[in-house]
Design an enzyme around this catalytic site. Structure first.
Site, PDB file in Angstrom:
ATOM      1  N   THR A  11       0.825  -1.210   0.000  1.00  0.00           N
ATOM      2  CA  THR A  11       0.000   0.000   0.000  1.00  0.00           C
ATOM      3  C   THR A  11       0.856   1.255   0.000  1.00  0.00           C
ATOM      4  OG1 THR A  11      -1.772  -1.136   1.192  1.00  0.00           O
ATOM      5  CG2 THR A  11      -1.791   1.263   1.273  1.00  0.00           C
ATOM      6  N   SER A  18       1.249  -7.362  -0.771  1.00  0.00           N
ATOM      7  CA  SER A  18       1.737  -8.072   0.407  1.00  0.00           C
ATOM      8  C   SER A  18       1.495  -9.572   0.311  1.00  0.00           C
ATOM      9  CB  SER A  18       1.040  -7.515   1.655  1.00  0.00           C
ATOM     10  OG  SER A  18       1.617  -7.975   2.834  1.00  0.00           O
ATOM     11  N   THR A  62       1.474  -4.310   4.441  1.00  0.00           N
ATOM     12  CA  THR A  62       1.262  -4.555   5.867  1.00  0.00           C
ATOM     13  C   THR A  62       0.689  -5.940   6.175  1.00  0.00           C
ATOM     14  OG1 THR A  62      -0.920  -3.507   5.761  1.00  0.00           O
ATOM     15  CG2 THR A  62       0.944  -2.110   6.385  1.00  0.00           C
ATOM     16  N   ASP A  63      -0.007  -6.563   5.213  1.00  0.00           N
ATOM     17  CA  ASP A  63      -0.704  -7.814   5.527  1.00  0.00           C
ATOM     18  C   ASP A  63       0.248  -8.951   5.903  1.00  0.00           C
ATOM     19  OD1 ASP A  63      -3.133  -6.622   5.134  1.00  0.00           O
ATOM     20  OD2 ASP A  63      -3.416  -7.371   3.093  1.00  0.00           O
TER      21      ASP A  63
END
Length: 321
Positions: free
Chosen positions: A12, A55, A88-89
């Site tokens: 992101t 991610s 971030t995942d």
């Protein structure tokens, strides 16, 4: 002047809005991302554009490519530290993989963002700037891999994504954060006492996570075994319990030489042999299941896979720290 290598992998933090109003994760190159940010002028930043992926496209193979890219940058003795931008995942998984496979004392910092660079109130610029400041700080030497997010510094072992969209997206339940970055000043309040590093010798094998719930049986354990898993991480409940009907499949997997680690779905606390019944941690330990202490299932999977690939004998002592 401090010298930081900024390795970008997408996510992101490097996204763009598409024609239909959605986000294309990892659409920006590393140089495009860096050009948007007001990076510290007194720190030299070298951009290494490694991946432009989401991610969930991260894999063990790509983690190893990232590790190789980091090692290449650290061959330069003038490099003070490394910053990796990441979706971030799966950021917590990559961070921990790097933590248990890297032994350089210089800082390795991972960061990302919950909002895209174009969104109102984006956290892209503050997270990236703070990560660079953190990687340039002597306070982060020999701490291991850290995650910087929303002005906080987290240890790779315990950091976890806890919110799908809020800017305060990461936490370390039970242990807290290591320090903060406030007005460009890095402060550290605690450091890990134990570091470990494993040298990967072979291809990283398949290791699956299987979650326990009421009514769960051995279906997914049997499927993991049939599809070549060399390790299985059970995410049990409480002190490390599973349903009694799972035990037959667990025993069959152990008999085939598959390493099984027991973790807990609880946010805090350790797996411990407190009860004596079929499917309890005590029962499973007698059968050969390794109790995974306070590791969550994702971190236990990363560690088990790395250890299997490094040909280390595995027992409970390796999940003590």
């Amino acid at each position: 002047m401090e010298k930081i290598s900024l390795i970008t992998t997408g996510g992101t933090i490097a996204s763009k809005e598409t024609a239909n109003g959605m986000l294309a994760s990892g659409a920006l190159t590393g140089h495009e991302l860096a050009s948007l940010c007001e990076l510290p002028s007194d720190i030299e930043v070298k951009v290494v554009d490694l991946f432009q992926i989401s991610s969930m496209s991260m894999s063990f193979e790509k983690m190893q490519q990232l590790k190789s890219a980091i090692q290449k940058e650290l061959e330069d003795p003038e490099v003070t530290g490394i910053v990796v931008t990441h979706g971030t995942d799966t950021l917590e998984e990559t961070a921990y993989f790097l933590d248990v496979t890297s032994n350089d004392q210089r800082p390795i910092v991972l960061t990302g963002s919950q909002r895209s660079p174009q969104e109102v109130g984006t956290d892209v610029y503050s997270n990236l700037r703070n990560s660079i400041l953190c990687a340039a700080s002597d306070l982060i030497r020999d701490v291991g891999v850290v995650v910087v997010f929303n002005e906080r510094i987290y240890s790779a072992k315990y950091v976890k994504k806890v919110h799908a969209s809020n800017l305060q997206g990461f936490e370390s339940f039970g242990y807290g954060y290591l320090g903060i970055i406030d007005n460009d000043v890095v402060s550290i309040y605690q450091k890990p006492l134990h570091r470990e590093c494993y040298d990967i010798q072979n291809r990283i094998p398949r290791v699956d996570i299987i979650k326990c719930h009421t009514g769960a049986d051995g279906l997914f354990i049997d499927a993991a075994v049939a599809n070549g898993a060399k390790g299985i991480v059970l995410e049990g409940v409480g002190r490390g319990q599973v349903t009694p009907v799972m035990v037959t499949s667990i025993q069959a997997a152990i008999d085939k030489g598959i390493t099984i680690i027991m973790t807990t779905s609880a946010e805090e606390g350790k797996v411990y042999p407190a009860y004596d019944y079929e499917g309890s941690a005590f029962d499973l330990k007698q059968r050969g299941v390794i109790l995974g202490a306070d590791y969550d299932s994702k971190k236990a999977r990363i560690k088990l896979a790395v250890m299997l690939a490094s040909e280390n004998p595995i027992d409970e002592t390796f999940f003590k720290y």
